[in-house]
Design a protein around this motif. Structure first.
Motif: not given
Ligand SMILES: Cc1cc2nc3c(=O)[nH]c(=O)nc-3n(C[C@H](O)[C@H](O)[C@H](O)COP(=O)(O)OP(=O)(O)OC[C@H]3O[C@@H](n4cnc5c(N)ncnc54)[C@H](O)[C@@H]3O)c2cc1C
Length: 565
Positions: A255-257, A273-278, A281-283, A355-357, A359-361, A490-492, A526-528, A536-538
């Motif tokens: 969402p931030s990117g 925009v360079v994205e590693g997966t799709a 992000g987490q959202a 963003g961040a990952q 940790r899952r159960l 890690g890349w930074l 840096a954002v998000g 840590k919210r959308i």
């Molecule tokens: C299951 C789940 C449910 C959630 N539900 C809610 C909700 O209901 N409401 C809410 O407000 N928040 C929710 N959140 C939190 C919210 O999703 C995050 O706060 C938000 O997505 C953060 O956005 P971001 O763009 O900063 O990072 P991210 O969403 O983490 O996106 C980062 C992106 O960067 C990419 N990336 C990482 N490293 C690299 C690299 N070296 N090169 C290129 N690309 C890279 C990743 O593949 C990813 O696509 C939830 C999170 C999870 C995991």
């Protein structure tokens, strides 16, 4: 009457009852939206962007695998669109006639075409190049919306045919199969799944060692491919222009990117925009987001991601998907980022949005219950889910302690599970005291969740004390997991200043440029979620991504004054 959630799922906007501009990729195919006719007035406006030409019958205008395909508007005659059929050969997907236009999702990016276009008869066509298409997308808002909507609905139609010839084969429930499937779905790529049960595999030995596999349309088989290899093979990978120096490179399409990219491109900055997966992000992994402004009945993460992705494409953002950035350095005022595999991206400024990952159960089927019993936040919204129920909080840090105390105010009882022998080394004393005193919280130390059960939602949880071996099973439907997040930074390392946990330090208080998003490297923001101390919210991620572009403008203007280009 369908309820509002059904309407959203079928691509309709619940509030207006009008078709949503960008449907969920799983929506039922709508021919009327996929194949709109241009009006005569629109055709007149389009003339300035294209070149008229007469093409003989049976001429291939583009075929599977071609990139940067052009758009054709039919003035007379027709174009037929073919898909590969699962029996080999081709089958017809669409017949474009007078005042129709060609192209589907790959028209908006530089991914490989998944269909072939051939003239049906001798035809008079308006050929619109990619460069002119970008101009028209900016200048002709109504036509741009029509094209964006049609291209995504056409991709939905192609996906529904599931006939691209690509078959994903694997064992039901295999996490690797899910990973590959998620990649196909999140990149909207047409495919068919062949799920095998373990009983179908040859007895003895490693019957499933060749699985999951991807069978390509030419019969070749990729066994357990990496995402990068698969993206390259399917033509999903889009590379940056090696000659270009972009105004801004956004790393990460969460969402931030995506917000940063939309604002940057719509304000005229050349943006990649360079994205590693799709994108998403987490959202993108959230089944339903209910606290994002403007969606009173909630929106799926995939749908939010696809809307934002298309918005970015519409404004001319170049998306390079499926390659991570692995290093970054600044040389003579230019940021040189390197993609996995070695390709460089040069840019005047960088927005780090990786963003961040969370940790899952460590329980096999945890993903089945995410947002259907497992939550990673404990706000007022989540507390509504807990009224008069027994719930679980997992984690020994302050965030888990705060969640346990907060939720104990509404829940019938909180079972607080921690892996360590006590909270002493991981939690603030005031929280420990409150947890000790609360009659509504029971602490289970040395314990781990072992089993999650339920049909469509979580119904029962089992946890075990690793020291005593005691096992407890309870009919519980809500778990709040607070076991920390790991930044994708890690890349930074060695490039920008990070905090102890690896989050990127930003802002004037850390001695950098006077904005909340500046890192220790000039021109890199840096954002998000990756940013230290961010919420840590959308919504906050989107907000930060949007706001940071004003800092980028300021930096670029100053840079031009100082060093020219
Ligand atoms: C299951 C789940 C449910 C959630 N539900 C809610 C909700 O209901 N409401 C809410 O407000 N928040 C929710 N959140 C939190 C919210 O999703 C995050 O706060 C938000 O997505 C953060 O956005 P971001 O763009 O900063 O990072 P991210 O969403 O983490 O996106 C980062 C992106 O960067 C990419 N990336 C990482 N490293 C690299 C690299 N070296 N090169 C290129 N690309 C890279 C990743 O593949 C990813 O696509 C939830 C999170 C999870 C995991």
């Amino acid at each position: 009457m369908a309820n509002s959630d059904d309407q959203l799922a079928s691509g309709q906007d619940a509030q207006s009852n009008e078709p949503a501009a960008v449907p969920a990729i799983t929506a039922d195919f709508r021919r009327d939206l996929a194949f709109p006719k241009l009006t005569e007035e629109m055709i007149q406006r389009l003339q300035q962007y294209g070149r008229e030409e007469v093409v003989a019958a049976e001429v291939t205008l583009y075929t599977l695998g071609d990139r940067e395909t052009e758009m054709f508007v039919i003035l007379e005659g027709g174009i037929d669109i073919f898909l590969p059929s699962s029996e080999g050969g081709h089958k017809i997907f669409a017949r474009h006639r007078r005042f129709d236009f060609s192209g589907e999702f790959s028209l908006l990016n530089s991914q490989s075409a998944v269909a072939e276009a051939r003239t049906a008869t001798e035809s008079r066509l308006l050929r619109i190049s990619r460069k002119d298409l970008r101009l028209l997308m900016r200048a002709e808002g109504d036509i741009a919306n029509l094209i964006v909507q049609a291209t995504i609905w056409r991709r939905i139609g192609i996906n529904a045919e599931a006939s691209s010839g690509i078959v994903l084969r694997g064992c039901a429930g295999d996490a690797e199969l899910t990973r590959l499937q998620r990649f196909f779905v999140r990149n909207y790529y047409p495919h068919r799944i062949e799920e095998l049960s373990r009983a179908d595999l040859p007895a003895g030995g490693n019957g499933d060692s060749g699985l999951p596999s991807v069978v390509l349309s030419d019969g070749r088989v990729l066994v357990r491919p990496t995402i990068t290899a698969l993206a390259d093979e399917l033509g999903i990978t889009e590379f940056p222009d090696p000659q270009a120096t972009y105004d801004v490179t956004v790393v990460g399409a969460g969402p931030s990117g995506l917000a940063a990219a939309v604002y940057a491109a719509s304000e005229g900055l050349s943006t990649i925009v360079v994205e590693g997966t799709a994108p998403g992000g987490q959202a993108g992994t959230s089944s339903k987001i209910e606290n994002y402004l403007g969606f009173p009945t909630g929106i799926s993460g995939q749908q939010l991601a696809s809307r934002a992705h298309l918005q970015a494409l519409k404004f001319g953002v170049h998306l390079a998907i499926s390659r991570e950035i692995v290093t970054a350095q600044q040389i003579d005022g230019i940021h040189k980022l390197t993609l996995a595999g070695g390709m460089p991206v040069c840019s005047r400024s960088v927005v780090v949005a990786t963003g961040a990952q969370y940790r899952r159960l460590a329980v096999m089927n945890h993903s089945e219950f995410e947002n259907r019993g497992i939550y990673y936040a404990a706000t007022a919204m989540e507390s509504l889910l807990c009224r008069q129920q027994e719930i679980i909080v997992v984690g020994g840090g302050n965030s888990a302690g705060q969640a346990a105390i907060f939720l104990a105010g509404v829940a019938q009882h909180v079972h607080h599970i921690v892996r360590g022998p006590s909270l002493a080394s991981t939690m603030s004393q005031y929280l420990i005291s409150r947890i000790d005193k609360s009659p509504h919280i029971t602490l289970y130390t040395d314990s781990e969740i072992e089993k999650l059960e339920g049909e469509s939602a979580l119904e029962s949880v089992t946890w075990t004390n690793r020291r005593t071996g005691e096992t407890i099973t309870k009919p519980i439907g809500r778990i709040f997991v607070m076991i920390g997040a790991e930044p994708n930074s890690g890349w930074l390392y060695g490039t920008v200043k990070l905090d102890k946990k690896g989050f990127v330090l930003t802002g004037a208080s850390d001695g950098f440029e006077n904005t909340p998003y500046a890192t220790s490297v000039p021109g890199m923001y840096a954002v998000g979620d990756v940013r230290a101390n961010s919420v840590k919210r959308i919504a906050s991620a989107v907000g930060e991504g949007s706001v940071v572009i004003s800092d980028v403008h300021r930096y670029l203007a100053l840079r031009t004054q100082l060093i020219g280009n």
